[in-house]
Scaffold this active site. Structure first.
Site, mmCIF file in Angstrom:
data_model
loop_
_atom_site.group_PDB
_atom_site.id
_atom_site.type_symbol
_atom_site.label_atom_id
_atom_site.label_comp_id
_atom_site.label_asym_id
_atom_site.label_seq_id
_atom_site.Cartn_x
_atom_site.Cartn_y
_atom_site.Cartn_z
ATOM 1 N N LYS A 22 113.802 44.642 67.183
ATOM 2 C CA LYS A 22 113.775 43.665 68.279
ATOM 3 C C LYS A 22 114.068 42.260 67.758
ATOM 4 C CE LYS A 22 109.692 41.881 69.513
ATOM 5 N NZ LYS A 22 109.623 40.421 69.581
ATOM 6 N N ASN A 23 113.468 41.912 66.625
ATOM 7 C CA ASN A 23 113.596 40.524 66.153
ATOM 8 C C ASN A 23 114.963 40.208 65.557
ATOM 9 O OD1 ASN A 23 111.075 40.014 67.074
ATOM 10 N ND2 ASN A 23 110.073 39.977 65.069
ATOM 11 N N CYS A 117 101.873 30.469 73.339
ATOM 12 C CA CYS A 117 101.876 31.886 72.994
ATOM 13 C C CYS A 117 100.477 32.308 72.591
ATOM 14 C CB CYS A 117 102.851 32.133 71.854
ATOM 15 S SG CYS A 117 102.901 33.847 71.420
ATOM 16 N N ARG A 122 103.074 27.352 68.733
ATOM 17 C CA ARG A 122 104.309 27.722 68.036
ATOM 18 C C ARG A 122 105.336 26.608 68.186
ATOM 19 N NH1 ARG A 122 105.034 34.131 68.844
ATOM 20 N NH2 ARG A 122 106.674 33.826 67.318
ATOM 21 N N ASP A 305 103.236 40.198 61.307
ATOM 22 C CA ASP A 305 103.366 41.148 62.424
ATOM 23 C C ASP A 305 102.767 42.514 62.105
ATOM 24 O OD1 ASP A 305 104.564 39.230 63.931
ATOM 25 O OD2 ASP A 305 106.561 40.120 63.935
ATOM 26 N N ARG A 397 106.985 45.042 75.506
ATOM 27 C CA ARG A 397 107.979 44.036 75.121
ATOM 28 C C ARG A 397 108.680 44.405 73.824
ATOM 29 N NH1 ARG A 397 105.484 38.089 75.532
ATOM 30 N NH2 ARG A 397 107.397 37.752 74.393
HETATM 31 C C1 UD1 Z 1 109.320 35.296 64.244
HETATM 32 C C2 UD1 Z 1 109.057 36.618 64.898
HETATM 33 C C3 UD1 Z 1 107.563 36.906 64.935
HETATM 34 C C4 UD1 Z 1 106.980 36.803 63.551
HETATM 35 C C5 UD1 Z 1 107.347 35.468 62.895
HETATM 36 C C6 UD1 Z 1 106.906 35.372 61.445
HETATM 37 C C7 UD1 Z 1 110.870 36.794 66.451
HETATM 38 C C8 UD1 Z 1 111.324 36.829 67.873
HETATM 39 N N1 UD1 Z 1 109.589 36.586 66.246
HETATM 40 O O1 UD1 Z 1 108.726 34.301 65.053
HETATM 41 O O2 UD1 Z 1 107.400 38.222 65.450
HETATM 42 O O3 UD1 Z 1 105.569 36.874 63.653
HETATM 43 O O4 UD1 Z 1 108.771 35.289 62.920
HETATM 44 O O5 UD1 Z 1 107.457 36.420 60.707
HETATM 45 O O6 UD1 Z 1 111.646 37.011 65.538
HETATM 46 N N2 UD1 Z 1 106.869 26.675 62.594
HETATM 47 C C9 UD1 Z 1 106.843 25.292 62.683
HETATM 48 N N3 UD1 Z 1 107.914 24.643 63.236
HETATM 49 C C10 UD1 Z 1 109.008 25.317 63.719
HETATM 50 C C11 UD1 Z 1 109.032 26.724 63.622
HETATM 51 C C12 UD1 Z 1 107.944 27.375 63.047
HETATM 52 O O7 UD1 Z 1 105.878 24.663 62.260
HETATM 53 O O8 UD1 Z 1 109.950 24.665 64.209
HETATM 54 C C13 UD1 Z 1 105.739 27.411 61.977
HETATM 55 C C14 UD1 Z 1 105.045 28.361 62.949
HETATM 56 O O9 UD1 Z 1 104.049 27.693 63.702
HETATM 57 C C15 UD1 Z 1 104.461 29.386 62.003
HETATM 58 C C16 UD1 Z 1 105.496 29.459 60.880
HETATM 59 O O10 UD1 Z 1 106.262 28.260 60.975
HETATM 60 O O11 UD1 Z 1 103.248 28.926 61.466
HETATM 61 C C17 UD1 Z 1 106.416 30.650 60.957
HETATM 62 O O12 UD1 Z 1 106.999 30.723 62.253
HETATM 63 P P1 UD1 Z 1 108.436 31.350 62.496
HETATM 64 O O13 UD1 Z 1 108.884 32.087 61.281
HETATM 65 O O14 UD1 Z 1 109.329 30.290 63.055
HETATM 66 O O15 UD1 Z 1 108.150 32.385 63.643
HETATM 67 P P2 UD1 Z 1 109.097 32.768 64.842
HETATM 68 O O16 UD1 Z 1 110.531 32.677 64.431
HETATM 69 O O17 UD1 Z 1 108.661 32.053 66.077
#
Ligand code: UD1
Length: 430
Positions: A22-23, A117, A122, A305, A397
């Site tokens: 999915k991701n 979320c 996030r 995850d 989902r």
């Molecule tokens: C993706 C996955 C999710 C998984 C996560 C970490 C998808 C759709 N979702 O989520 O299932 O749990 O990777 O492997 O692929 N952060 C910031 N600023 C940003 C972006 C992120 O501070 O602009 C922080 C987040 O709060 C978190 C960390 O970085 O603490 C990692 O988040 P991120 O890897 O971005 O997660 P997602 O891409 O949202």
């Protein structure tokens, strides 16, 4: 509202076929609209998040043709609007990938800011920082992110945190910028690599995906291609944990064992047998498992995850385990539900201290988010008696035919939508 009703106690035994990730599918569907030629995507998982994203790209004018359950053809030449409806983004956070895709192709994107979320705050500041670095003007107005530019120019970007979403989003937009972009401190997850491979199949020039430095040379246009999505490491890991929790014997098929190393290593450490083949893994739990410590980390560390699923296994293992969640701030919401099934878990900040018990008892529980929901289903499969899992919309989902696959492994589980159906299940199962 749908629920799962489950009678626990059966060891899960057999083979299960893992779907596409999915991701990886979500950013790849978004990126597919970046060419005016047709893109064929294979091995797409048939899960709600993917189907909603397909609707949302149709909503802005892309042509989407489903060939079969796991194959779609997408043509982005008919897109007439760079503004995504709130209705779609409300349902899936990952529609933020349309920001990078639309900005890269049309130099303009309007996407509502994703809502809060269940696993904690996030932020998307790193995505926006990257877009700004390559020359986009980014504003937030009335809850919508407005990004635009005359032309994008490659840049050197150092990510403040390791973010899967930001790495992918910047990679998409920068692939169409003029000149070279370097993303340092990039995420290394297999789905980042899969998206890079897909973009390269469309004509992009991306090197280094899978390491923490990604180098991109922008190209003026992309072309169509046919691409198969990588197997879902989290779905695979979830079934591996189901084998561990139920003292079962499961072969997960259509996986890349290398992607599963952090999960396999922990299962071995707590006493499972783990056998790797070319594209499958067998997990056998013949005896009661033993304690360990887990700390979630970006890939190749132990994935966040997979945190709730292993916590369920450790809650059944001999001794005291400590699970530290270092990626998201609110990922222990399932603990109260697990406690109601007899688990002995105490949460302090981002740490769960787990004293293993020999078994759970069935209860009425509610799924707080996607992965925690799957973990509670695993708990119910081990528990003595009947459990009802509410709010399974989260699980749908991200898991394709979860109950069907579990039934094929010997689980007694049914998806129901009324108290009457729950009673019928109880009468039938006895
Ligand atoms: C993706 C996955 C999710 C998984 C996560 C970490 C998808 C759709 N979702 O989520 O299932 O749990 O990777 O492997 O692929 N952060 C910031 N600023 C940003 C972006 C992120 O501070 O602009 C922080 C987040 O709060 C978190 C960390 O970085 O603490 C990692 O988040 P991120 O890897 O971005 O997660 P997602 O891409 O949202």
């Amino acid at each position: 509202m749908e629920q799962y009703v489950i009678k626990g106690g059966n060891p899960l035994v057999g083979e299960v076929e893992i779907a596409g990730a999915k991701n990886a599918a979500l950013p790849i569907i978004s990126a597919a609209i970046m060419t005016d030629e047709t893109v064929t995507l294979e091995n797409l998982p048939d899960v709600n998040d993917v189907n909603v994203l397909l609707e949302s790209i149709s909503g802005i004018g892309a042509h989407v043709e489903r060939i079969d359950r796991h194959t779609v053809k997408i043509n982005g030449s008919t897109i007439r609007d760079c503004s995504v409806e709130y209705e779609y983004i409300r349902k899936i956070r990952a529609s933020y990938y349309l920001l990078g895709a639309l900005l890269g192709k049309y130099n303009k994107a309007e996407v509502p800011l994703p809502g809060g979320c269940n696993i904690g705050s996030r932020p998307i500041d790193q995505h926006l920082k990257g877009f700004r670095a390559i020359g986009a003007k980014v504003d937030i107005k009335n809850g919508t992110i407005l990004a635009s530019c005359h032309h994008m120019t490659g840049a050197h970007i150092f990510m403040d945190v390791v973010s899967v979403g930001a790495t992918i989003n910047i990679m998409m937009a920068a692939s169409r910028a003029v000149g070279r972009t370097t993303i340092e401190n990039a995420a290394k997850e297999p789905h980042v690599v899969d998206v890079a491979n897909f973009l390269n199949s469309m004509g992009a020039n991306i090197k280094g995906a899978g390491t923490d430095v990604i180098r991109i040379v922008g190209v003026p246009r992309f072309h169509g291609c046919t691409y198969a999505i990588v197997p879902d490491m989290i779905e695979a890991g979830t079934f591996m944990m189901a084998a561990a929790a139920t003292k079962g014997d499961i072969v997960v098929k259509n996986v890349i064992p290398k992607h599963m190393e952090a999960v396999s290593a922990k299962l071995l450490e707590i006493g499972c047998e783990v056998e790797e083949f070319d594209d499958s893994i067998r997990v056998v739990a013949a005896k009661r498992l033993i304690r360990t410590h887990i700390k979630t980390q970006p890939y190749p560390g132990y994935p966040t995850d997979m945190q709730p699923q292993i916590a369920v296994v450790l809650a059944l293992s001999r001794g005291t385990s400590i699970v530290t969640e270092s990626i998201f701030e609110n990922r222990f919401k399932y603990v109260d539900e697990l406690t109601r099934m007899g688990a002995n878990v105490k949460v302090e900040g981002n740490t769960a201290i787990i004293d293993g018990v020999p078994g759970f008892t069935g209860a009425r529980i509610s799924s707080p988010d996607l992965r925690a929901g799957a973990a509670l289903v695993i708990a119910a499969l081990q528990a003595e008696g009947i459990s009802v899992v509410d709010d399974i919309g989260y699980i749908l989902r991200g898991y394709e035919d979860f109950d069907g696959k579990l039934r094929s492994l010997g689980a007694e589980i049914e998806m129901v939508s009324s108290e009457k159906e729950i009673e019928k299940f109880k009468l039938r199962i006895g």
